[in-house]
Design an enzyme around this catalytic site. Structure first.
Site, PDB file in Angstrom:
ATOM      1  N   HIS A 135       0.836  -1.207   0.000  1.00  0.00           N
ATOM      2  CA  HIS A 135       0.000   0.000   0.000  1.00  0.00           C
ATOM      3  C   HIS A 135       0.873   1.261   0.000  1.00  0.00           C
ATOM      4  CE1 HIS A 135      -3.490   2.536   1.233  1.00  0.00           C
ATOM      5  NE2 HIS A 135      -2.552   3.199   1.888  1.00  0.00           N
ATOM      6  N   GLU A 136       1.900   1.279   0.850  1.00  0.00           N
ATOM      7  CA  GLU A 136       2.782   2.455   0.910  1.00  0.00           C
ATOM      8  C   GLU A 136       3.607   2.588  -0.369  1.00  0.00           C
ATOM      9  OE1 GLU A 136       2.314   4.565   3.163  1.00  0.00           O
ATOM     10  OE2 GLU A 136       1.135   3.343   4.543  1.00  0.00           O
ATOM     11  N   HIS A 139       1.533   4.341  -2.887  1.00  0.00           N
ATOM     12  CA  HIS A 139       1.497   5.797  -2.697  1.00  0.00           C
ATOM     13  C   HIS A 139       2.685   6.459  -3.394  1.00  0.00           C
ATOM     14  CE1 HIS A 139      -1.949   6.512  -0.230  1.00  0.00           C
ATOM     15  NE2 HIS A 139      -1.539   5.791   0.789  1.00  0.00           N
ATOM     16  N   GLU A 201      -6.129   6.760  -1.185  1.00  0.00           N
ATOM     17  CA  GLU A 201      -6.138   5.540  -0.376  1.00  0.00           C
ATOM     18  C   GLU A 201      -6.726   4.376  -1.166  1.00  0.00           C
ATOM     19  OE1 GLU A 201      -4.966   5.069   3.118  1.00  0.00           O
ATOM     20  OE2 GLU A 201      -3.889   6.672   2.128  1.00  0.00           O
ATOM     21  N   ASP A 205      -4.804   1.033  -2.336  1.00  0.00           N
ATOM     22  CA  ASP A 205      -5.323  -0.296  -2.004  1.00  0.00           C
ATOM     23  C   ASP A 205      -5.362  -1.190  -3.240  1.00  0.00           C
ATOM     24  OD1 ASP A 205      -5.689   0.585   0.575  1.00  0.00           O
ATOM     25  OD2 ASP A 205      -7.854   0.840   0.394  1.00  0.00           O
TER      26      ASP A 205
END
Length: 487
Positions: A135-136, A139, A201, A205
């Site tokens: 997930h990070e 980003h 977000e 995901d």
């Protein structure tokens, strides 16, 4: 207009790096790189790397970055494995661990991703931990921060100024609450930014689940983790875990993740031994009575109540070692090495036992042999250098550390050990120079300058060393002047 955009972006970078997610608002010890325009990309890769290194120095200055190379090596290797199945394959990423029981993780510029020990302990499977990292990573690959900064740069000055504050506080405080606190009546503008962050977000995901599946982790681990966090969201009536503040978990978000994961076949993934050993090392950091803990682990082993037998025996061996029961720890580690002779965690622990038993030269030989098989292992390099220096093999330690420095130029402990070994070997200039870099990487600019000034005063310093150190000293003095001007 370009000058206004750069001014606004610099304000955002300074604010966000000072606050995200650090408790202190101390300024960065760096000048911000020049920022480009939209046509050429908001920031060049080189500038983003410089910003990432500055970000990391600020993190080290304000947060307890964990100085455990075994845990650090594991999280870096896991992260790199995921990155290779992302859009950023081949791009350097830097994963590190914060020694904090909070459940949290965060991504900074330049591919710097931090994970709290509390998060590692909370995840129930390696796939869950990989899900958070994926997930990070998403980003970063989707340039969510850069896209937010570009949005700000294209707004009118008053609106952009409000949005810059909202983003900075939102990053630090987390979620909608931080945004609302900064707006004071700018409802329409802030609603746009809230929607943008929620979209970020959701996108992270979706991409994170794809990365998980491509890396052969369980894609259902992400919604499973969200589901547990969602239940915690209802349990914590007063203070939410940090992860829930910075990554709000809603029913719709969990449902979206479930739908995305359902596109992939169900997969049973066995947790790696290194995941279990990492959790064991983290668990021991919070133990006050190691011998009592060792006794509890012995009962668990007898009753068959363990996740992984080798990891539980390793945790017990380390507990015995901490408690001074060296012979019992040695017996356990000998058995572990027989079962898994190439496991670095067992090799390092055995070398420590041998050193405690007065067999330091045998321990050094063990580490030398292990380095032949694992020459890039930071844990082995550091263990070997510390022991070689303690035994007076200064040149051996310096040579090994210099070889590794090319792969870890921003690793403070490498510079600290090089400073010590160089000083013991009689090279005062190198000792001061590496000690300066150690301080600089930890965000302590004035201490770094002092070490370079001492290096220049070393009797007999060569013209080459003097020129190189003088140039570095000018750079750091300019940074210090810029920092004081901002303050």
């Amino acid at each position: 207009m370009a000058r206004t955009r750069n001014t606004l972006l610099s304000a955002l970078l300074t604010a966000s790096l000072a606050l995200a997610p650090l408790p202190s608002a101390r300024a960065l010890d760096t000048r911000l790189p020049d920022l480009g325009n939209s046509a050429g990309g908001l920031m060049t890769p080189k500038a983003e790397q410089e910003l990432g290194r500055a970000f990391m120095r600020s993190v080290r200055l304000n947060q307890a970055v964990l100085d455990d190379p075994l845990i650090g090596d594991y999280i870096q290797q896991l992260g790199e494995r995921l990155v290779e199945h992302s859009d950023a394959a081949g791009t350097p990423f830097h994963f590190f661990v914060i020694d904090n029981r909070e459940i949290n993780a965060f991504a900074g510029p330049g591919g710097y991703i931090g994970v709290y020990t509390g998060l590692i302990s909370t995840t129930q499977t390696e796939s869950e931990l990989a899900a958070v990292l994926a997930h990070e990573i998403a980003h970063v690959t989707q340039q969510h921060l850069l896209r937010a900064w570009e949005t700000a740069s294209n707004m009118t000055l008053p609106n952009a100024a409000v949005l810059l504050a909202a983003i900075a506080i939102g990053v630090a405080a987390g979620g909608d609450a931080g945004l609302a606190a900064a707006t004071m009546g700018q409802a329409g503008l802030i609603q746009e930014q809230i929607n943008f962050t929620r979209a970020n977000e959701q996108e992270a995901d979706r991409i994170g689940i794809d990365i998980l599946a491509d890396t052969r982790f369980d894609p259902n681990a992400m919604p499973a983790f969200f589901s547990r966090m969602g239940r915690a969201n209802r349990v914590y009536a007063t203070k939410l875990p940090e992860f829930l503040m910075t990554h709000p978990v809603t029913t719709s978000r969990t449902a979206d993740a479930l739908g995305r994961a359902a596109r992939y076949p169900a997969r049973q993934v066995r947790d790696s031994l290194h995941f279990e050993l990492t959790r064991a090392r983290i668990a021991l950091r919070n133990i006050e009575h190691p011998l009592a803990h060792a006794a509890r682990l012995a009962r668990q082993l007898e009753d068959g109540r363990y996740r992984n037998r080798l990891a539980t025996e390793y945790e017990r061996a380390l507990s015995l070692l901490q408690g001074g029961r060296i012979a019992e720890a040695d017996t356990l580690l000998a058995r572990l090495l027989q079962a898994s002779p190439d496991t670095i965690e067992f090799i390092v622990a055995k070398a420590e036992v041998e050193q405690r038993q007065g067999k330091a030269e045998a321990a050094l030989r063990r580490l030398r042999q292990a380095l032949l098989a694992h020459p890039t292992s930071r844990a082995l390099v550091l263990s070997h250098a510390e022991l070689a220096t303690a035994l007076g093999h200064y040149r051996e330690a310096v040579d090994q550390l210099r070889d590794h420095l090319g792969m870890a130029t921003d690793e403070p402990r490498i510079h600290a050990l090089l400073a010590r070994a160089s000083g013991e070997a009689g090279n005062a200039v190198a000792a001061h120079r590496h000690q300066a870099e150690y301080h600089y990487l930890n965000g302590k600019l004035e201490e770094a300058i002092l070490q370079l000034e001492l290096a220049l005063k070393t009797p007999g310093i060569s013209f080459y060393d003097s020129s190189r150190i003088d140039a570095r000293l000018r750079e750091l003095r300019e940074e210090l002047a810029a920092r004081k001007k901002r303050e």
